[in-house]
Enzyme design. Sequence first.
Site, mmCIF file in Angstrom:
data_model
loop_
_atom_site.group_PDB
_atom_site.id
_atom_site.type_symbol
_atom_site.label_atom_id
_atom_site.label_comp_id
_atom_site.label_asym_id
_atom_site.label_seq_id
_atom_site.Cartn_x
_atom_site.Cartn_y
_atom_site.Cartn_z
ATOM 1 N N SER A 285 0.753 -1.150 -0.073
ATOM 2 C CA SER A 285 -0.039 -0.172 -0.052
ATOM 3 C C SER A 285 0.939 1.378 0.109
ATOM 4 C CB SER A 285 -1.016 -0.023 1.036
ATOM 5 O OG SER A 285 -2.037 0.953 1.141
ATOM 6 N N ASP B 225 -10.150 -4.317 -5.806
ATOM 7 C CA ASP B 225 -9.619 -3.395 -4.625
ATOM 8 C C ASP B 225 -10.288 -2.088 -4.584
ATOM 9 O OD1 ASP B 225 -7.830 -2.028 -2.834
ATOM 10 O OD2 ASP B 225 -5.762 -2.792 -3.924
ATOM 11 N N HIS C 268 -7.584 -5.260 -0.522
ATOM 12 C CA HIS C 268 -6.255 -4.507 -0.541
ATOM 13 C C HIS C 268 -5.067 -5.026 0.153
ATOM 14 C CE1 HIS C 268 -4.252 -0.618 -1.293
ATOM 15 N NE2 HIS C 268 -4.102 -0.424 0.058
#
Length: 267
Positions: free
Chosen positions: A95, A217, A245
């Site tokens: 991320s 996502d 995610h």
Amino acid sequence: MDIQRRNNVTVTGNPHGTTVVLAHGFGCDQNMWHLTVPALAEDYRVVLFDYVGSGGSDLSAFSETRYASLGGYAQDVVDVCDALDLRGAVFVGHSVSAMIGVLAARMAPERIGALVMVAPSPRYIDDEGYRGGFSAEDIEELLDSLESNYLGWSAAMAPVIMGNAERPELGEELTNSFCATDPAMARVFARTTFLSDSRDDLNKVSVPTLVLDCTQDAIAPREVGAFVHRAIPGSTLVTLDATGHCPHMSAPEATNEAIAGFLAGLR
């Protein structure tokens, strides 16, 4: 300062293998990689750490000024690499850590020799000609909710971020991680994350790079993975058959296979 204690550094795996640094995302800590470490440890030296303000890090070292920009978190990465005297390590960032890794590789090019970006997003807010997945109003609402009731926000948002509603235990694991993070420090990290714009940093990446996105996502839609891939010269894009995610938690076998294949190609 003892950087290894400050960032709760853990070193495991094969001491003779290439070093792989695993970096967690917002609201998480190094424990989020517990399904990845066993897949790498036989062949690679694995380094785990917590950003200051997360997990088992030294919370007294937190500085709102330093961590109000992604550069502050990138400095954590460089500090850990310096403390271990890493050379040509592979940085795996989940991320927002994918973008932190981009900055760290530019700050200390001798330390980081390749990047793996798991569900990256250089900008979460939509812009002209760019789809980040959120409007500016969406992000302000998200941040206002987080800042007014962090625990409530965590319980509501973690399952959305994780996806995989049919496997509620995954959302619960992420919720517990969010709730274990100091709310004041989480607020700083959240603003730094969701208001960031690292698009102009991507074309400066000069190391081998693997971009991993997911078929679905809610935080980083597939258009974002494609954008990152196009922007980074010579990068490889792999779309995992995964939802949510956090594919290293929800689809560890596919994620680990993609990372291992990339690592093998670097030899």
